[in-house]
Design a protein around this motif. Structure first.
Motif, short mmCIF file in Angstrom:
data_model
loop_
_atom_site.label_atom_id
_atom_site.label_comp_id
_atom_site.label_asym_id
_atom_site.label_seq_id
_atom_site.Cartn_x
_atom_site.Cartn_y
_atom_site.Cartn_z
N ASN A 233 -36.70 40.93 59.02
CA ASN A 233 -38.10 40.49 59.11
C ASN A 233 -38.97 41.26 58.14
O ASN A 233 -39.87 40.69 57.50
CB ASN A 233 -38.61 40.68 60.54
N VAL A 234 -38.72 42.55 58.00
CA VAL A 234 -39.52 43.41 57.11
C VAL A 234 -39.43 42.91 55.66
O VAL A 234 -40.44 42.88 54.94
CB VAL A 234 -39.03 44.87 57.20
N TYR A 235 -38.24 42.50 55.23
CA TYR A 235 -38.05 41.99 53.87
C TYR A 235 -38.45 40.52 53.73
O TYR A 235 -38.42 39.98 52.63
CB TYR A 235 -36.57 42.12 53.47
N GLY A 236 -38.79 39.88 54.85
CA GLY A 236 -39.14 38.46 54.80
C GLY A 236 -37.94 37.57 54.57
O GLY A 236 -38.02 36.57 53.85
N LEU A 237 -36.79 37.93 55.19
CA LEU A 237 -35.54 37.20 54.97
C LEU A 237 -35.09 36.46 56.23
O LEU A 237 -33.91 36.34 56.51
CB LEU A 237 -34.44 38.18 54.53
N ASN A 238 -36.04 35.94 56.99
CA ASN A 238 -35.73 35.33 58.27
C ASN A 238 -34.83 34.09 58.15
O ASN A 238 -34.10 33.77 59.09
CB ASN A 238 -37.02 34.96 59.01
N ASP A 239 -34.88 33.40 57.03
CA ASP A 239 -34.08 32.17 56.86
C ASP A 239 -32.83 32.40 56.02
O ASP A 239 -32.17 31.44 55.64
CB ASP A 239 -34.94 31.07 56.22
N ILE A 240 -32.51 33.64 55.74
CA ILE A 240 -31.38 33.92 54.85
C ILE A 240 -30.05 33.62 55.55
O ILE A 240 -29.93 33.74 56.77
CB ILE A 240 -31.44 35.40 54.37
N LYS A 241 -29.05 33.24 54.77
CA LYS A 241 -27.74 32.89 55.34
C LYS A 241 -26.81 34.10 55.43
O LYS A 241 -25.98 34.20 56.33
CB LYS A 241 -27.08 31.80 54.50
N THR A 242 -26.92 35.01 54.46
CA THR A 242 -26.05 36.20 54.44
C THR A 242 -26.90 37.45 54.27
O THR A 242 -27.68 37.53 53.32
CB THR A 242 -25.01 36.11 53.31
#
Length: 454
Positions: free
Chosen positions: A234-243
């Motif tokens: 969440n901190v990096y803004g990667l909530n939708d990332i697959k890996t």
């Protein structure tokens, strides 16, 4: 003069102090070093005119408060669990603060007060955490700026020995806190994301689920998963990332051999061994093996773990001299992990002429205009000697640069924070490059975890 208080003078502060001393005249700085042991500080700074060295016990509330009141900014290089008392004083006396440690819940709880008072509490500004945050966010923000969508992020860091000092079969020596190495991975299953699926590795399998990475000019390494790769999702803004996968770097073969200690239970720190002070190393090993009136300790261990006599893992164990009947544990009521640490320190302590090495590697996968792309980014930093190590360089310099940037008003956003914004990472990464701390990037085909790219 602007007064900087540095509390705690561990191994990671040598470059920090050198940086501040080099800048002291041009930046009008006065540095106060507070530590229980003042002799080490005196050796490092000599008779520098713009330095005061004080004996400071962080648990002496009166002395601690006096020192903090006189400062314009406070750098705490204490063990992480001691930062909070310093932080509370910084709130009370309106002082900015910098640490290299992870943000604790107690530190995070000070966020509102810090913001109300317009105070900057910068944390996780060392190497890992620190340089990993900044270098990752710089590339992630760049990808987003051109319209790309992140689909994969991997990040690995390791403290190792420089190639010329790599002279044992484990390809490893202690370059930081040995206890953290011995107890690494305990406390819960490793958790991460691969191709949209949550993955878990329990501790007993952690060192047998490794992956390979290749670093230009330095060869092949292996990585094992950190306990929680999703901590910064969440901190990096990667909530939708697959890996999303974070881990620790070692030389190939280390983890397979280390798993011997895990399998036997020698890394356990949860109980003490009776009469440990009178045990030999051989007694310690034997305590984890079944009784036999005829078989030797060596034979029992090989049979128990199915290690062939010509297996390189057997040579690694022999190199540590763990079967010695003359070397004594000499630790009273010690845990298995404490005894193992003592045994390993005999072989893995850096020699006087040894140099250490920090290796960091990021992999970024993203989509842009219907196509998939990948960027590989790596950093290698070599230490100079036992005082000016790669570890102290990559921890201390970001701390020092951030401190000066806060003093000079280049970092303005208040609150308890980590270095993930452009305001913070842009100037710090740029200055780190002048000290040889820089990343090599290359564009490579995107495969994710599917070699067929389906």
């Amino acid at each position: 003069m602007r007064n900087i208080l540095v509390i705690g003078l561990g191994k990671s502060t040598t470059y920090l102090l050198k940086y501040l001393l080099d800048k002291s005249q041009s930046e009008n700085l006065h540095i106060t070093i507070g530590d229980l042991n003042t002799e080490h500080a005196k050796k490092l700074v000599g008779q520098h005119k713009q330095v005061d060295i004080i004996q400071l016990d962080v648990f002496n509330e009166e002395h601690r408060k006096q020192a903090i009141q006189k400062a314009d900014i406070v750098i705490s290089m204490l063990p992480a669990r001691f930062h909070i008392e310093v932080a509370k004083d910084c709130i009370a006396f309106n002082k900015n603060m910098v640490t290299a440690s992870y943000i604790s819940p107690e530190m995070q709880a000070l966020d509102e007060e810090a913001k109300e008072k317009r105070l900057i509490f910068m944390n996780e500004i060392g190497v890992d955490p620190g340089i990993d945050h900044m270098s990752a966010m710089q590339v992630i923000d760049r990808i987003r700026a051109k319209g790309g969508k992140m689909i994969l992020f991997e990040s690995f860091t390791g403290g190792l020995v420089a190639p010329e000092s790599d002279n044992n079969l484990w390809n490893y020596k202690f370059t930081w806190n040995p206890r953290n190495v011995v107890t690494a991975g305990q406390g819960g299953a490793a958790k991460f994301l691969q191709e949209g699926t949550y993955k878990y590795i329990p501790y007993n399998r952690l060192f047998r689920r490794t992956e390979f990475i290749d670093i230009e000019d330095y060869g092949r390494f292996e990585v094992y998963a950190n306990r929680d790769s999703l901590k910064y999702q969440n901190v990096y803004g990667l909530n939708d990332i697959k890996t999303l996968y974070r881990g620790t770097i070692r030389r190939v073969g280390f983890s397979r051999a280390w798993n011997i200690f895990v399998a036997l239970g020698m890394t356990d720190d949860g109980y003490t061994i009776d009469d440990s002070e009178h045990m030999s190393y051989r007694d310690f090993i034997n305590s984890f093996l079944p009784y036999s009136p005829t078989d030797s300790v060596e034979l029992k261990l090989r049979h128990q773990l199915k290690i062939d006599q010509d297996d390189i893992m057997w040579d690694k164990l022999l190199e540590l001299d763990i079967f010695s009947s003359t070397k004594q544990v000499e630790l009273k009521k010690a845990t298995p992990a404490q005894i193992l640490q003592k045994i390993l320190m005999d072989s893995w302590t850096l020699d006087k002429e040894d140099r250490d090495m920090i290796v960091m590697y990021h992999k970024f996968g993203y989509e842009l205009n219907g196509e998939k792309y990948q960027i590989d980014s790596s950093m290698v930093v070599l230490g100079e000697n036992q005082t000016y190590t790669a570890m102290s360089k990559t921890v201390g310099l970001p701390v020092a640069i951030a401190t000066l940037a806060i003093l000079n008003g280049k970092i303005k956003t208040p609150g308890v924070q980590i270095p993930i914004t452009k305001e913070v990472y842009t100037p710090i990464l740029k200055e780190l490059e002048t000290y040889g701390i820089q990343f090599k990037e290359k564009d490579v085909p995107y495969f994710g975890y599917n070699p067929l790219n389906i």
